[in-house]
Design an enzyme around this catalytic site. Structure first.
Site, short mmCIF file in Angstrom:
data_model
loop_
_atom_site.label_atom_id
_atom_site.label_comp_id
_atom_site.label_asym_id
_atom_site.label_seq_id
_atom_site.Cartn_x
_atom_site.Cartn_y
_atom_site.Cartn_z
N ARG A 1 0.85 -1.20 0.00
CA ARG A 1 0.00 0.00 0.00
C ARG A 1 0.88 1.24 0.00
NH1 ARG A 1 -2.99 -4.01 2.59
NH2 ARG A 1 -4.71 -4.56 1.20
N ASP B 1 0.32 -7.24 -3.07
CA ASP B 1 -1.09 -6.94 -2.81
C ASP B 1 -1.67 -6.25 -4.04
OD1 ASP B 1 -3.60 -6.35 -1.39
OD2 ASP B 1 -2.44 -6.83 0.39
N HIS C 1 -6.36 -10.45 -3.25
CA HIS C 1 -5.38 -9.36 -3.15
C HIS C 1 -4.28 -9.51 -4.20
CE1 HIS C 1 -7.00 -7.28 0.31
NE2 HIS C 1 -7.15 -8.42 0.95
N GLU D 1 -9.61 -12.63 2.47
CA GLU D 1 -10.46 -11.71 1.72
C GLU D 1 -10.47 -11.98 0.21
OE1 GLU D 1 -10.36 -7.81 4.56
OE2 GLU D 1 -8.67 -7.99 3.19
N TRP E 1 -6.53 -13.57 12.41
CA TRP E 1 -6.63 -12.08 12.42
C TRP E 1 -8.04 -11.60 12.66
CZ3 TRP E 1 -8.98 -8.74 8.70
CH2 TRP E 1 -9.55 -9.38 7.60
N ASP F 1 -2.20 -0.62 12.79
CA ASP F 1 -2.71 0.45 11.93
C ASP F 1 -3.92 1.11 12.58
OD1 ASP F 1 -4.15 -1.93 11.53
OD2 ASP F 1 -4.61 -1.49 9.43
N TRP G 1 -0.47 -2.50 8.60
CA TRP G 1 -0.99 -2.28 7.23
C TRP G 1 -0.85 -0.80 6.93
CZ3 TRP G 1 -1.73 -6.71 4.86
CH2 TRP G 1 -2.06 -7.84 5.61
N THR G 2 -0.51 -0.47 5.67
CA THR G 2 -0.06 0.90 5.45
C THR G 2 -0.95 1.74 4.52
OG1 THR G 2 1.44 0.12 3.71
CG2 THR G 2 2.34 0.31 5.94
N GLU G 3 -2.23 1.39 4.42
CA GLU G 3 -3.10 2.24 3.60
C GLU G 3 -3.02 3.71 4.06
OE1 GLU G 3 -4.05 -0.65 4.94
OE2 GLU G 3 -5.46 -1.72 3.64
C1 ACM Z 1 -5.95 -8.89 6.81
O1 ACM Z 1 -5.92 -7.97 7.65
N1 ACM Z 1 -6.67 -8.76 5.71
C2 ACM Z 1 -5.25 -10.13 7.02
#
Ligand code: ACM
Ligand code: ZN
Length: 757
Positions: free
Chosen positions: A163, A192, A263, A326, A392, A419, A467-469
């Site tokens: 991201r 991703d 992803h 996902e 998770w 995050d 996570w770096t969005e």
């Molecule tokens: C995740 O946070 N989609 C593993």
């Protein structure tokens, strides 16, 4: 009697020497057994270092590099272990040695370190932390004895470089942080939808095309803003080899993640044949879950095997992370090739197809002597025989896997997603949402109560994910991960019975000087004032509570808009809310402000603190703030913090507010949440009815979803009239349409503050 007294004193001594809560030297994670003794050791350029195994030269170089940078000297090697003022490293590679354990003895003459290779490295890290802010050429170390070992063997930190991309120099700095805290797994999320970040020689377009996107989403998700700047980057195989070696020297294994089957849009943008449709795609610019995923056909599997061949050469660790989270099944449902596999293999549905796909990948990876690890969705449709599960979506997946005798790494969102916000969003830079404070991380126990002693053994540890969005640069990675990483390290290293939050905070504040020396942009959220609005026992009065950990300082506040200081009001009791108030507060210790000033405004209206009843109660998952949150005088903030919202899945909202007495009103508003990515939709219609007696209601008005102000507030303005009851019916959107995340599922309806005037 004397004998009894003696044994009492003896017990007292034993329990004092084994209690770790009075240990306040700045070592994190807290050593499991430590005793401080009078006296000190002087570490200087006259100190020599002895080692019994060549393998330790790497550790000596590492330690000397630190000393050179921090103290402008280094230790000379000696082969005479009897010399005074010597550091002795004794590597013990015997089966009886507990993995990664060490003994560190500091006395006035010598420092003696015993352990396996990793253990000796960790002992040196403990010393580095003890040196802390002593930057002179003469370092004083307290005499002590430490016997230490980790509670868990998997102690991980993850970083998403798709991201947002981070250069090798920063990856190394991040690895340094892990090693400082005796963490031993770096989970490198390399691929991703928004970028493929690892050079694969057989498929050059993965980085020529897949590593670059033509713009990036910025700001709040709901605003849908994108820039048009070309963004990207990737790591060459040479760079990766260098990083792997760098990590190995620090006792860290790198876990590479190659996401599949979801992803995968960046890979598909590079090689469209990989998807079900074969249609051209762009590398994703925005965040979320995308429907074009890897097709389950043989040619895609062959591509992945080729990629994994190169990945397994670069990363020598036991595990390869294959993602698995996902993955929408929309394309598979319409794909002739996917459907023919379902038929041929006699699979029940697309979940079993995902399981079939992962099992084939697992078989391949196992054939190369490696193991797979995947996000907990790999349980759906049947778990691959040797897979390890990374849990998770809470702990349920991990619990199910452990009960099924599969290894588990815990990483539940509430405790392990760095995050998330770490203090109130009002006081923090934009983040993805959620709330995971330092204290919350510290409180985590990776072993769920649901497991018996045998099953518990399958929980090999935990890790936190970054996570770096919404994490745009290196400084922000540091801000989000530090000092939560320090808290996590104690969860994973220190045995449960030795953990103590108060003691951790004392050590952490001393340890901040070390982070200052390293110029780490760590968060000071632990000093942030929290606000909570509550009513008294008779629901008559409203109070605003300010709270912070009292060991960290005292709260001062103002009500006149001025910035608070130590001459302002010292907080010692909740502040009563009458009408309207503007509170500014901050934490002070020894006349010094800690953290930032936090300000809040509250305004009561005719609905505030009144009674509310629902025809259908909210979901148990989205009711943590209780009904009061709808009428507490405070509108929920965006991004969403769950305890400020109530949520219904599939159902309408049907509620009545009781204003206690008939009174003149002409305005009502109610807030809704729109987060379609997370299946949360605005209501299709909102109806308002009023009544004087609670029996006969008159419809006042109705609003369509497009009349909801700024996607958020349904506002009714009407002729002034007498009413005691207001009934609101908000119609649920219903099943989610195809092509949207969660297609075919019930949508959610979320609401927050109701205001009546
Ligand atoms: C995740 O946070 N989609 C593993
Ligand atoms: Zn397909």
């Amino acid at each position: 009697m004397i004998k009894r007294l003696f044994s009492f004193i003896f017990i007292l001594i034993i329990s004092f020497s084994s209690s770790q809560t009075d240990f306040t030297l700045p070592i994190i994670p807290l050593p499991n057994k430590c005793k401080i003794i009078k006296g000190e050791f002087l570490l200087s350029k006259k100190t020599t270092i002895f080692y019994n195994n060549k393998i330790l030269l790497n550790h000596i170089n590492y330690f000397n590099d630190f000393l050179k940078k921090n103290n402008q000297f280094e230790l000379l090697k000696t082969n005479d272990s009897s010399k005074i003022n010597t550091v002795i490293l004794q590597c013990i590679n015997e089966p009886s040695q507990i993995n990664e354990s060490y003994q560190l003895i500091i006395n006035s003459e010598k420092i003696i370190i015993k352990g396996d290779t990793a253990g000796i490295f960790y002992a040196l890290q403990s010393i580095i932390q003890l040196i802390n802010n002593q930057t002179s050429i003469k370092i004083k170390l307290p005499n002590l004895i430490i016997n230490d070992e980790p509670a868990f063997k998997w102690r991980g930190m993850h970083l998403d470089v798709s991201r947002h991309f981070f250069p090798i120099s920063f990856i190394k700095r991040y690895i340094d942080f892990l090693s400082l805290y005796k963490l031993n797994v770096f989970h490198w999320h390399l691929t991703d939808d928004q970028g493929w970040r690892i050079e694969i020689k057989k498929y050059p377009k993965l980085t020529e095309v897949g590593a670059w996107r033509k713009g990036t989403m910025f700001g709040k998700y709901s605003d849908s803003n994108y820039d048009t700047i070309n963004y990207g980057g990737y790591y060459t195989q040479e760079e990766i080899k260098d990083v792997v070696a760098y990590a190995q020297k620090r006792q860290i294994t790198i876990l590479p993640e190659i996401e599949m089957p979801g992803h995968s849009q960046a890979a598909i943008a590079s090689y469209p044949f990989l998807s079900c449709t074969g249609n051209p795609q762009e590398v994703a610019k925005g965040w979320g879950v995308f429907e074009d995923v890897f097709c389950t056909k043989d040619s895609t599997l062959q591509f992945l095997k080729d990629v994994l061949d190169e990945v397994m050469v670069l990363f020598p660790g036991k595990y390869i992370h294959i993602g698995g989270d996902e993955c929408p099944k929309t394309r598979w449902k319409k794909c002739l090739q996917c459907q023919s596999i379902i038929k041929k293999e006699n699979l029940k549905d697309e979940h079993e197809l995902q399981s079939y796909f992962i099992k084939r990948i697992e078989k391949y990876i196992n054939s190369k002597g490696r193991q797979i690890i995947g996000w907990d969705e790999i349980l759906e449709g049947g778990l691959a025989p040797n897979a390890t599960v990374m849990s998770w979506r809470g702990e349920d997946g991990g619990i199910a896997a452990a009960k099924d005798n599969h290894s588990v790494v815990m990483s539940p969102g509430t405790y392990c997603y760095f995050d998330h916000y770490q203090a109130s969003p009002s006081d923090e830079p934009l983040a993805i949402g959620g709330f995971t404070s330092l204290e919350k991380v510290y409180s985590y126990n990776p072993i769920p109560k649901e497991l018996n002693d045998e099953q518990k053994k399958y929980v090999i540890g935990a890790q936190a994910n970054v996570w770096t969005e919404y994490i745009l640069n290196e400084k922000q990675v540091e801000y989000m991960s530090m000092p939560r990483m320090a808290a996590l390290s104690e969860v994973l290293w220190t045995h449960l019975e030795n953990k103590n939050e108060t003691n951790f905070l004392v050590r952490l504040q001393k340890h901040f000087t070390l982070l200052d020396n390293l110029k780490v942009n760590y968060a000071k959220a632990l000093y942030q004032i929290n606000y909570k609005i509550r009513n008294d026992i008779n629901n008559q009065k409203l109070f605003i509570e300010l709270y912070a950990n009292s060991t960290l300082g005292d709260i001062y506040y103002s009500l006149d808009g001025s910035d608070p200081n130590i001459n302002s009001i010292k907080y010692n009791a909740p502040i009563e809310l009458n009408g309207q108030v503007n509170i500014k507060s901050a934490l002070y210790k020894n006349d010094q402000i800690k953290g930032k000033i936090a300000s809040r405004q509250y305004q009561i209206n005719k609905a505030t603190n009144k009674k509310i009843i629902f025809k259908t109660p909210p979901s148990k998952y989205y009711n943590s703030g209780g009904y009061f949150t709808l009428l507490n005088g405070e509108s929920a903030k965006l991004p969403r913090i769950n305890d400020q919202w109530l949520g219904w899945s599939g159902d309408d909202i049907n509620l009545i507010v009781n204003l206690d007495k008939n009174q003149q009103i002409s305005h009502l508003e109610i807030g809704f949440l729109k987060e379609e990515l997370n299946w949360i939709y605005l209501p299709t219609e909102v109806f308002l009815y009023l009544s004087e007696d609670g029996i006969n209601f008159t419809e006042i008005d109705k609003l369509k979803s497009n009349q909801i102000k700024e996607d958020r507030v349904a506002e009714f303005n009407f002729k002034k009239q007498k009413a005691m009851y207001a009934k609101i019916i908000a119609k649920n959107y219903g099943k989610i349409l195809s092509g949207k995340p969660g297609a075919g599922e019930n949508s959610w309806l979320f609401c927050d503050e109701i205001k009546i005037n």
